[in-house]
Design an enzyme around this catalytic site. Structure first.
Site, PDB file in Angstrom:
ATOM      1  CG  HIS A 185     -56.330  25.602   2.221  1.00 51.24           C
ATOM      2  ND1 HIS A 185     -57.280  26.445   1.678  1.00 51.24           N
ATOM      3  CD2 HIS A 185     -56.450  25.729   3.565  1.00 51.24           C
ATOM      4  CE1 HIS A 185     -57.944  27.042   2.634  1.00 51.24           C
ATOM      5  NE2 HIS A 185     -57.471  26.634   3.799  1.00 51.24           N
ATOM      6  CG  HIS A 221     -64.830  27.303   4.754  1.00 48.60           C
ATOM      7  ND1 HIS A 221     -65.686  26.570   5.551  1.00 48.60           N
ATOM      8  CD2 HIS A 221     -63.587  26.824   5.028  1.00 48.60           C
ATOM      9  CE1 HIS A 221     -64.993  25.715   6.279  1.00 48.60           C
ATOM     10  NE2 HIS A 221     -63.723  25.854   5.980  1.00 48.60           N
TER      11      HIS A 221
END
Length: 731
Positions: free
Chosen positions: A44, A90
Site C-alpha cells: 500500500h 478503502h
C-alpha cells in the site's frame, strides 16, 4: 523481544525482505523498527509490485502543475485557478467495518486535497458490491452508503457523482473508492517536501489512539476466513474534527508559515515523517513523549503505526510556531512541536530520554523492495456471441428486465442520502454523464466523473484499460467539457499470481495508449492489490476519475431530452458487439466473448466534433453510448426528461438485438432541433463523422417499431422498483 519468523510474517514481510532489512541496518532491527519497516515496505505504501508499470503512464500535458508523487494531482484551469484531485481505495476496511471504512476513506481523500492548499468542492465515489443475493451484500451496501453520506454531509462537501455496481466477483471483497476535488490558487500550492535543517516538526489535529494500527499492512494482504478478527485495524473517523482541521489548515496557509505539510494517512506518523524527509533529502528526529495521545501508556510502536484520523504533520518556518499555534488553538485542535529536521538523513525516534529507533530514511523509501513480478499475457477469446445458441427472448422483455435490474435501475436510494447541493455551486449532479461544479463566482465550471468496466478488463485487460479511459473521456465530452486529466484507482487481486499481475501489466499498457492518444494524462492515483479472499481474486477493476473544463457555463450540456419532435441520431458505427455486454449478463448470466475493440482515432475525432457542436449551441442534448447499448442510453434520456421517443431500426440492420444492445465504442446519441439538423449534418459530413438517423422525440411513449411500446411513466416506475423491493431494503 526476540524477532521470530512468525513475527516477521505477521508483519506482512517476507523472510528475504527481513534479511534485506538487516543488511541495510547492518544489525538486527528492534521490534519498533520492524513495525516501521513493515509499514513502509507494504504494498500500500511502497508500490513495490506496481511501480515499474506505473512509470509507463503519461503524466504531463500543458495543464498539469503537479503529477503523481504528491498528496494529489494539480491542474491549471486558467485565471490563476487550479484544481486539485485524487482517488483512493478503502476496500479492506470497508469490507470489515463498512460504515467506518467508507467514512474514513472519505476523510482521508479530503485531507489529501486540502493538504495541497485547496478547499474541497466535490466528492465522488465508485462502490462495488457482490451479488444482491449474497447474504452480506445488503448490510455492506447500507453501511458503506451511510458511511460516505455521514462523513461528507457532516463536513459540508457535496457528494455529486459516482457509480454503484453489483457483481458476484465482489462477494468476498467489496470496493470502496473515494475521490475528492478541490479548488486552489495555482500560486499557493503546498507540498510535502521538507526543506531546511533544525526546522520545527509539528503535530496538528486529533490525538493519537490505538485505532488503525497496521491498517496499511492489512490493506496489503488477502482476506481469509478470519478477516473479522481484523476489525481493530479499521480507523474511526470524526467529520466534525476534520472540518475544524480543514479550516485551521486553510487559515494557516494564508500566512507564510508552512514549509511542508503531509496528511497522516496510511501508516500514520511513520509514513508522513518518512515521506517528508525523503523528498527533502533530510533526516527527521521525533520526541515521542510529546505526541498527543488519547489513551494511556501508548508505546512508541503504537504511536508510530496508529492510523487515527484527522491528523497532519507540518514543518514550520522559524519563529512562526506561536502564531500558527494560536490558529489551531482557536479551532480547538492539538498543535505540538514534536521534533525537528536534521542533516542525518535518518529517522530518529526518542522516548523517555532514549533513542528507541534509528533508521536511514532511504532504507525505508528508495531502498524498499522493488519487484518485477512474473506476469502472463492474457489469452483473449475471439469467439463471437451467437444468439442462435441462446434461448430466445422477446425484445421488450429483454429491455424491461435490464432497466429493472440492480445495476441499471434508478440509484436515487443511494444518491439521495448524499447532500449534493451544499456550497451552492453544483450545476449538474449525479445521474448525468458527468457532474458539473461551478467555479465560485465565475462563469466557468469543471466536470467530473468516475468510471469502471471490470468485465471488459477481465476479458481483455489491455483493451479494457483503453476502454475505461475512453468512457471517462466521453462522459466529460457529453456535458460540454474539455477533458484535462485523470486520477486512477487500480483495484486488482494478488500480484504474486502471474495471471493477476498480467491483468495489471496489460491494463496499464491499454491505459497508457489511450491517455497518450487523447492527451489525457494521469496526475494522481492509488494501487490496491490483494483484493480477494481465500485465493479467489476480484475481476481487475481500474476506476478512472476524470476532470474536464467548461469555459462558458452557458454551453453546458446534459442527456435530458429538451423538446418534442426533435431528430435523434447516433454518432459512430454500430457493429452489434455483444461480447461482455449487459445483454448477456442480465438475461443469460453470461460474461462471454471478447470485450469491444476501441478505435482511438474514432474516439478522438467523434469526441472533438461533439464538443464543437455543443459549444456552438447546435444540439439539444447528448448522451454517450456505453453499457446496455443504444436502447439503454435512449431510456436514460427519456427517464431523465419525461419525453418519449419513436425509434425505427435502420435499414440493412439484420439483428435488432445486436444493433440496440451492442456495446460498440466511440458512440453518442444526439437530439437535434429540426431547424438545426441541416447545419449539424453538414458539419458531421464535412468532418467525416459517421452517423445514422434513428428517430424522433415524442410525447409520453417510448417506442421502437413493433418491438416495444411503453409509456415513459410506466418505464419510470419499472426503473425505480429494484431498490424499493430489495428484500424490503427501502421502506
Amino acid at each position: 523481544m526476540k524477532i521470530t519468523n512468525e513475527i516477521i510474517l505477521s508483519h506482512g514481510l517476507k523472510i528475504d525482505e527481513y534479511s534485506k532489512i538487516k543488511t541495510l541496518l547492518n544489525r538486527d532491527p528492534n521490534f519498533l523498527e520492524l513495525g516501521i519497516f513493515s509499514a513502509m515496505w507494504n504494498e500500500h505504501c511502497s508500490y513495490k509490485s506496481s511501480k515499474i508499470h506505473l512509470k509507463k503512464l503519461p503524466v504531463k500535458n500543458k495543464y498539469v502543475i503537479q503529477g503523481p508523487g504528491e498528496n494529489a494531482g494539480v491542474i491549471d484551469i486558467g485565471d490563476d485557478d487550479a484544481i486539485v484531485f485524487k482517488i483512493e481505495s478503502h476496500n479492506h476496511p470497508s469490507f470489515i467495518e463498512p460504515y467506518q471504512g467508507a467514512a474514513t476513506g472519505v476523510g482521508g481523500i479530503l485531507r489529501d486535497v486540502f493538504t495541497m492548499g485547496a478547499r474541497p468542492i466535490a466528492l465522488l465515489n465508485s462502490i462495488h458490491f457482490g451479488s444482491p443475493e449474497n447474504t452480506k451484500t445488503k448490510s455492506l451496501l447500507n453501511g458503506v452508503v451511510s458511511g460516505i453520506s455521514g462523513y461528507g454531509n457532516c463536513i459540508g462537501i457535496p457528494t455529486i457523482a459516482g457509480e454503484t455496481k453489483f457483481n458476484r466477483t465482489y462477494n468476498e471483497n467489496i470496493l470502496v473508492n473515494a475521490m475528492a476535488v478541490g479548488l486552489a490558487n495555482k500560486n499557493k500550492i503546498f507540498y510535502s517536501k521538507a526543506k531546511g535543517t533544525n526546522k520545527s516538526v509539528v503535530y496538528v489535529g486529533s490525538k493519537t489512539g490505538r485505532d488503525g494500527i497496521h491498517g496499511a499492512s492489512m490493506a496489503s494482504e488477502e482476506f481469509d476466513e478470519n478477516s473479522e478478527e481484523k476489525k481493530p485495524t479499521v480507523q474511526v473517523g470524526d467529520p466534525f474534527t476534520e472540518k475544524l482541521l480543514m479550516e485551521a489548515c486553510l487559515e494557516l496557509m494564508k500566512e507564510n508559515s508552512i514549509i511542508s505539510i503531509q496528511d497522516m494517512g496510511a501508516a500514520g506518523l511513520t509514513s508522513s515523517s518518512v515521506e517528508m524527509a525523503h523528498k527533502g533529502n533530510l533526516g527527521i528526529e521525533l520526541n515521542l513523549d510529546k505526541v498527543p495521545c488519547r489513551e494511556e501508556n501508548m508505546s512508541p510502536y503504537e504511536m508510530m503505526l496508529s492510523e487515527s484520523q484527522e491528523r497532519m504533520l507540518l514543518i514550520i518556518e522559524d519563529g512562526k510556531e506561536e502564531s500558527a499555534k494560536k490558529i489551531f488553538e482557536k479551532w480547538d485542535l492539538e498543535f505540538v512541536v514534536i521534533g525537528k529536521t536534521t542533516q542525518t538523513n535518518n529517522l530518529v525516534l526518542k522516548f523517555k530520554n532514549e533513542v528507541v529507533a534509528s533508521i536511514p530514511i532511504d532504507a525505508l523509501s528508495s531502498k524498499a523492495p522493488l519487484y518485477d513480478r512474473k506476469w502472463n499475457k492474457k489469452k483473449v477469446s475471439s469467439k463471437k456471441v451467437d444468439l442462435k445458441n441462446l434461448e430466445s427472448i422477446k425484445f421488450d422483455e429483454a429491455f424491461l428486465k435490464i432497466v429493472s435490474s440492480a445495476n441499471h435501475s434508478n440509484k436515487k436510494w443511494v444518491t439521495e442520502q448524499y447532500d449534493q447541493m451544499v456550497m451552492g455551486d453544483t450545476v449538474e449532479r449525479s445521474g448525468t454523464d458527468a457532474a458539473i461544479v461551478r467555479i465560485h463566482n465565475k462563469d466557468k465550471a469543471i466536470a467530473v466523473t468516475v468510471d469502471s468496466s471490470a468485465n471488459y478488463c477481465k476479458s481483455n485487460p489491455k483493451t479494457g484499460g483503453k476502454q475505461v479511459v475512453c468512457e471517462s473521456w466521453r462522459n466529460l465530452i457529453a456535458v460540454g467539457a474539455k477533458p484535462i486529466a485523470i486520477t486512477n484507482c487500480l483495484n486488482f487481486g494478488n500480484p504474486e499470481n502471474p495471471e493477476i499481475m498480467g491483468e495489471f501489466a496489460e491494463n496499464i499498457l491499454g491505459m497508457k495508449e489511450a491517455c497518450e492518444f487523447l492527451n489525457y494524462p494521469v496526475v494522481s492515483g492509488n494501487v490496491s492489490f490483494y483484493n480477494g479472499t481465500n485465493k479467489k481474486n476480484i475481476f481487475p477493476t481500474p476506476v478512472i476519475g476524470g476532470v474536464g473544463l467548461i469555459k462558458n457555463l452557458k454551453r453546458i450540456q446534459n442527456h435530458r431530452f429538451k423538446k418534442i419532435d426533435s431528430q435523434i441520431i447516433v454518432i459512430g458505427k454500430t457493429f452489434g458487439h455483444l461480447g461482455q455486454s449487459v445483454f448477456l449478463e442480465e438475461l443469460y448470466s453470461l460474461q462471454d466473448g471478447p470485450s469491444p475493440e476501441v478505435n482511438l482515432t474514432n474516439e478522438k475525432n467523434n469526441g472533438e466534433i461533439i464538443l464543437k457542436l455543443i459549444t456552438s449551441g447546435a444540439i439539444n442534448s447528448v448522451h454517450d453510448i456505453s453499457s446496455g447499448g443504444i436502447i439503454l442510453s435512449l431510456a436514460e434520456m427519456s427517464l431523465s426528461s419525461g419525453i418519449g421517443v419513436k425509434i425505427s431500426k435502420p435499414n440493412k440492420i439484420s439483428n435488432i438485438f445486436e444493433y440496440f444492445f451492442g456495446e460498440d465504442q466511440s458512440r453518442y446519441i444526439l437530439e437535434i432541433d429540426k431547424k438545426n439538423y441541416p447545419k449539424v449534418e453538414k458539419i458531421l459530413k464535412d468532418n467525416g463523422i459517421y452517423f445514422q438517423k434513428i428517430g424522433i422525440t415524442q410525447n409520453n411513449l417510448f417506442e421502437l417499431d413493433k418491438h416495444l411500446k411503453i409509456s415513459v411513466k410506466e418505464l419510470y416506475d419499472i426503473n425505480n422498483k429494484w431498490y424499493n423491493s430489495y428484500n424490503g431494503f427501502v421502506s
